[in-house]
Design an enzyme around this catalytic site. Structure first.
Site, PDB file in Angstrom:
ATOM      1  N   GLN A   1       0.843  -1.193   0.000  1.00 35.93           N
ATOM      2  CA  GLN A   1       0.000   0.000   0.000  1.00 35.93           C
ATOM      3  C   GLN A   1       0.884   1.251   0.000  1.00 35.93           C
ATOM      4  O   GLN A   1       2.099   1.160   0.177  1.00 35.93           O
ATOM      5  CB  GLN A   1      -0.891   0.005   1.244  1.00 35.93           C
ATOM      6  CG  GLN A   1      -0.121  -0.121   2.537  1.00 35.93           C
ATOM      7  CD  GLN A   1      -0.957  -0.672   3.667  1.00 35.93           C
ATOM      8  OE1 GLN A   1      -2.184  -0.542   3.678  1.00 35.93           O
ATOM      9  NE2 GLN A   1      -0.318  -1.305   4.656  1.00 35.93           N
TER      10      GLN A   1
ATOM     11  N   ASP B   1      -8.522  -3.766  14.429  1.00 40.65           N
ATOM     12  CA  ASP B   1      -7.816  -2.487  14.293  1.00 40.65           C
ATOM     13  C   ASP B   1      -7.305  -2.409  12.857  1.00 40.65           C
ATOM     14  O   ASP B   1      -6.102  -2.460  12.596  1.00 40.65           O
ATOM     15  CB  ASP B   1      -6.671  -2.404  15.312  1.00 40.65           C
ATOM     16  CG  ASP B   1      -6.118  -0.993  15.449  1.00 40.65           C
ATOM     17  OD1 ASP B   1      -6.602  -0.097  14.733  1.00 40.65           O
ATOM     18  OD2 ASP B   1      -5.202  -0.788  16.250  1.00 40.65           O
TER      19      ASP B   1
ATOM     20  N   PRO C   1      -9.691  -3.141  -0.327  1.00 39.02           N
ATOM     21  CA  PRO C   1      -9.391  -4.451  -0.909  1.00 39.02           C
ATOM     22  C   PRO C   1      -8.543  -5.340  -0.006  1.00 39.02           C
ATOM     23  O   PRO C   1      -8.700  -6.565  -0.011  1.00 39.02           O
ATOM     24  CB  PRO C   1      -8.631  -4.087  -2.199  1.00 39.02           C
ATOM     25  CG  PRO C   1      -9.122  -2.731  -2.555  1.00 39.02           C
ATOM     26  CD  PRO C   1      -9.374  -2.034  -1.248  1.00 39.02           C
TER      27      PRO C   1
ATOM     28  N   HIS D   1      -8.054   4.240  20.519  1.00 36.47           N
ATOM     29  CA  HIS D   1      -7.384   3.039  21.021  1.00 36.47           C
ATOM     30  C   HIS D   1      -7.741   2.718  22.464  1.00 36.47           C
ATOM     31  O   HIS D   1      -7.851   1.546  22.831  1.00 36.47           O
ATOM     32  CB  HIS D   1      -5.869   3.170  20.824  1.00 36.47           C
ATOM     33  CG  HIS D   1      -5.476   3.199  19.377  1.00 36.47           C
ATOM     34  ND1 HIS D   1      -4.962   4.313  18.758  1.00 36.47           N
ATOM     35  CD2 HIS D   1      -5.577   2.251  18.420  1.00 36.47           C
ATOM     36  CE1 HIS D   1      -4.735   4.047  17.484  1.00 36.47           C
ATOM     37  NE2 HIS D   1      -5.104   2.809  17.254  1.00 36.47           N
TER      38      HIS D   1
ATOM     39  N   ASP E   1       0.386  -0.297  14.170  1.00 38.75           N
ATOM     40  CA  ASP E   1       0.979   0.875  14.825  1.00 38.75           C
ATOM     41  C   ASP E   1       1.191   0.655  16.316  1.00 38.75           C
ATOM     42  O   ASP E   1       1.786   1.499  16.994  1.00 38.75           O
ATOM     43  CB  ASP E   1       0.146   2.136  14.573  1.00 38.75           C
ATOM     44  CG  ASP E   1      -1.277   2.053  15.102  1.00 38.75           C
ATOM     45  OD1 ASP E   1      -1.527   1.319  16.071  1.00 38.75           O
ATOM     46  OD2 ASP E   1      -2.150   2.743  14.543  1.00 38.75           O
TER      47      ASP E   1
ATOM     48  N   GLU F   1      -0.517  -8.365  11.735  1.00 39.16           N
ATOM     49  CA  GLU F   1      -0.390  -7.215  10.823  1.00 39.16           C
ATOM     50  C   GLU F   1       0.128  -7.675   9.468  1.00 39.16           C
ATOM     51  O   GLU F   1       1.099  -8.439   9.380  1.00 39.16           O
ATOM     52  CB  GLU F   1       0.563  -6.186  11.424  1.00 39.16           C
ATOM     53  CG  GLU F   1       1.030  -5.088  10.478  1.00 39.16           C
ATOM     54  CD  GLU F   1      -0.103  -4.239   9.902  1.00 39.16           C
ATOM     55  OE1 GLU F   1      -0.110  -4.017   8.680  1.00 39.16           O
ATOM     56  OE2 GLU F   1      -0.982  -3.826  10.674  1.00 39.16           O
TER      57      GLU F   1
ATOM     58  N   ASP G   1      -1.193 -12.047   6.261  1.00 43.05           N
ATOM     59  CA  ASP G   1      -2.626 -11.825   6.187  1.00 43.05           C
ATOM     60  C   ASP G   1      -3.293 -12.240   7.495  1.00 43.05           C
ATOM     61  O   ASP G   1      -3.061 -13.340   8.010  1.00 43.05           O
ATOM     62  CB  ASP G   1      -3.205 -12.631   5.029  1.00 43.05           C
ATOM     63  CG  ASP G   1      -4.702 -12.480   4.919  1.00 43.05           C
ATOM     64  OD1 ASP G   1      -5.159 -11.387   4.569  1.00 43.05           O
ATOM     65  OD2 ASP G   1      -5.409 -13.458   5.222  1.00 43.05           O
TER      66      ASP G   1
END
Length: 294
Positions: free
Chosen positions: A40, A168, A175, A71, A95, A115, A147
């Site tokens: 990305q 999160d 997508p 959060h 993050d 993540e 994934d």
């Protein structure tokens, strides 16, 4: 004469989309920092009002000035609803801010962060270190790159069950994350809960994304026996933001005294947004949202 405050900005304003026809415009101190990623477009900004923030494919993720609103809510609404959470999974969360908040609960022995993009983790560590605040160096936190659906499938196959699963993630129609909000994945989340477990999902903005919020809410109601909604405020996301705590048993909201007792027993203090009164008040939705979600 009327006194007017003037801001001298050297760089073009940053426009972050809220919905078709609506953007959040931010003045920035410095040029955007683009970060290479295979998945990305990652960029870091230093804004006048929100401090440092990062966005993915142009969509705002978190800013120094207000990230605690999201959060703290995402972590503590769910964790304090549960009498004794031991295992937690954060889907996304690169993050580190959700992990940071969950670490305040000493009974949580293991927090898995699933993540997709290692560049998100590296970017935030380098440019917004206050978000993770060292969470990934804590031995109770395990970072799994890949994934999130595959990660949960593997963990489920290994017999892992979680007391808390936090979403999160980026937008449900992104997508990279659409499959993490579909019926099959929600069923996997439900099957991966321990007794009394809670899945905490971000529905989105009821003002800017009403159709998207409705569709996801209906999907959650089909997948879980209980869906409890909370409305919080996140300025970076345009204001009101809906969260949904989902479980396989209908569990009434804890009384304010019980929430306060759990906070004291767990030694949780110094929060900037969450408190037990807000916990309960956030579930009182205005009529137009009741009608929207009926």
């Amino acid at each position: 004469k009327t006194l007017r405050r003037t801001f001298h900005v050297k760089h073009p304003p940053l426009s972050l989309p809220l919905a078709p026809g609506a953007t959040l415009g931010l003045a920035t101190h410095t040029p955007s920092i683009a970060v290479p990623s295979a998945f990305q477009r990652i960029a870091v900004e230093h804004s006048v009002r929100f401090g440092r923030l990062y966005h993915l494919d142009g969509d705002a993720m978190a800013a120094e000035a207000d990230e605690f609103m999201l959060h703290e809510s995402l972590a503590h609404l769910a964790a304090l609803d549960h009498p004794a959470p031991r295992q937690a999974l954060i889907l996304g969360g690169g993050d580190g801010a959700s992990a940071r908040e969950l670490l305040r609960h000493p009974g949580l022995a293991r927090i898995v962060v699933a993540e997709l993009d290692p560049a998100v983790v590296a970017t935030v560590r380098a440019h917004l270190p206050a978000l993770p605040a060292g969470a990934f160096e804590n031995p109770r936190v395990t970072l799994r790159i890949g994934d999130a659906a595959r990660s949960l499938h593997d963990l489920h196959s290994q017999g892992e069950r979680f007391d808390l699963i936090l979403f999160d993630l980026t937008e449900p129609d992104d997508p990279a994350c659409a499959h993490l909000h579909d019926t099959a994945f929600l069923a996997l989340c439900a099957a991966s809960l321990g007794p009394g477990g809670i899945v905490h999902v971000q529905l989105g903005s009821p003002f800017y994304q009403p159709d998207k919020v409705c569709r996801l809410h209906q999907r959650l109601r089909r997948a879980f026996a209980s869906v409890r909604l909370s409305q919080i405020s996140v300025p970076l996301y345009g204001g009101p933001w809906l969260l949904a705590r989902c479980s396989m048993q209908a569990v009434p909201a804890p009384a304010i005294d019980l929430l306060q007792q759990r906070m004291e027993e767990r030694g949780i203090r110094g929060l900037r947004y969450y408190n037990p009164a807000l916990h309960l008040a956030s579930e009182a939705l205005p009529n137009h949202l009741r009608d929207l979600l009926a």
